[in-house]
Scaffold this motif. Structure first.
Motif, mmCIF file in Angstrom:
data_model
loop_
_atom_site.group_PDB
_atom_site.id
_atom_site.type_symbol
_atom_site.label_atom_id
_atom_site.label_comp_id
_atom_site.label_asym_id
_atom_site.label_seq_id
_atom_site.Cartn_x
_atom_site.Cartn_y
_atom_site.Cartn_z
ATOM 1 N N LEU A 103 9.877 -6.364 2.078
ATOM 2 C CA LEU A 103 10.702 -5.508 1.225
ATOM 3 C C LEU A 103 10.332 -5.679 -0.252
ATOM 4 N N ILE A 104 10.056 -6.913 -0.631
ATOM 5 C CA ILE A 104 9.630 -7.191 -2.005
ATOM 6 C C ILE A 104 8.278 -6.536 -2.287
ATOM 7 N N ALA A 105 7.371 -6.599 -1.313
ATOM 8 C CA ALA A 105 6.052 -5.985 -1.464
ATOM 9 C C ALA A 105 6.174 -4.468 -1.612
ATOM 10 N N LEU A 106 7.063 -3.855 -0.843
ATOM 11 C CA LEU A 106 7.276 -2.407 -0.922
ATOM 12 C C LEU A 106 7.814 -2.004 -2.295
ATOM 13 N N ALA A 107 8.842 -2.716 -2.764
ATOM 14 C CA ALA A 107 9.458 -2.401 -4.058
ATOM 15 C C ALA A 107 8.482 -2.618 -5.214
ATOM 16 N N LEU A 147 0.840 -1.209 0.000
ATOM 17 C CA LEU A 147 0.000 0.000 0.000
ATOM 18 C C LEU A 147 0.871 1.254 0.000
ATOM 19 N N ILE A 148 1.873 1.291 0.864
ATOM 20 C CA ILE A 148 2.768 2.453 0.947
ATOM 21 C C ILE A 148 3.522 2.644 -0.370
ATOM 22 N N GLY A 149 4.091 1.563 -0.881
ATOM 23 C CA GLY A 149 4.857 1.648 -2.121
ATOM 24 C C GLY A 149 4.013 2.075 -3.301
#
Length: 252
Positions: free
Chosen positions: A140-144, A80-82
């Motif tokens: 980290l993968i979800a953010l990227a 969501l943030i990414g």
């Protein structure tokens, strides 16, 4: 009416391919842009139709038990943030330069996915206990991927599957379920940003979304009968048509 006739069949095809091998966005996004609409509106409307198809497949994976609550919740927050920041970044790039970016990134994405045959031939593995390192890598993968999907999108699902199995070392079934959760989150978040910015053709997106759902259902049925090989040539044909159209527009 011409726009609907161009977009809806290709979005159906995108849903069909996406359910087989991923990478449906490599077909659906060019479909919108080929109609001549601005790139930002094409991306925003594509998010609407894609989210509808992804929502159905996410529910199917959830029913199959391919998701874990803690892993899914942490991945959703990161995605969501990414996705929010990726979509905001996309809106600050002019339409002309965005088309140039798409003309470069689309074929590179397609080439990468075509060369990674593993992403189209994954086998089921037993779902085991998830450890802290796997959770960290997954977040980290979800953010990227959220940043990438909010900004651009096509190929996100396949990239996620490769990263979650290769870096986070998740079993393929759990990686596939987590991929759907992240993908749905990034689609809905980016869609919200584009909606509030007035960059979504709602009627077209909803209509195309129905075709996306239908394509996903038929693709899943076809996949069970060993039809995965057809995904590659379909993506290549659509991308060639799209690139020819882009070059023609720039030269013209």
């Amino acid at each position: 009416m011409v726009t609907f006739l161009i977009v809806c069949p290709l979005v159906f095809l995108a849903g069909f391919v996406d359910s087989i091998a991923g990478g449906g966005g490599l077909i659906s996004l060019p479909a919108y842009i080929m109609t001549g609409m601005p790139a930002h509106i094409a991306i925003g409307t594509n998010k609407l139709s894609s989210a509808m198809g992804t929502m159905i497949s996410t529910l199917q994976f959830a029913r199959s038990g391919y998701m874990r609550l803690k892993l899914s919740c942490l991945s959703i927050v990161a995605a969501l943030i990414g996705s929010f920041f990726g979509a905001r970044l996309a809106l600050h790039i002019s339409d002309f330069y965005f088309r140039i970016i798409l003309a470069v990134i689309l074929p590179l994405t397609a080439i990468y996915l075509m060369l990674n045959k593993q992403s189209l031939s994954a086998v089921s593995l037993k779902i085991e206990k998830i450890v802290g390192k796997q959770l960290l890598y997954s977040v980290l993968i979800a953010l990227a991927s959220g940043i990438y999907d909010g900004f651009y999108g096509p190929g996100t699902g396949t990239f996620l599957l490769l990263a979650l199995t290769g870096l986070a070392k998740l079993p393929i079934n759990l990686a596939a379920g987590t991929t759907k959760v992240i993908n749905l989150t990034t689609n809905l978040t980016a869609l919200t940003v584009f909606l509030f910015s007035g960059k979504v053709m709602i009627l077209l997106g909803l209509t195309a979304g129905v075709f996306s759902i239908l394509g996903n259902f038929i693709g899943a049925w076809y996949f069970k009968r060993g039809g995965a090989k057809i995904a590659r040539p379909i993506i290549i044909i659509v991308l060639v048509i799209f690139l020819v159209k882009l070059i023609y527009d720039f030269v013209g």
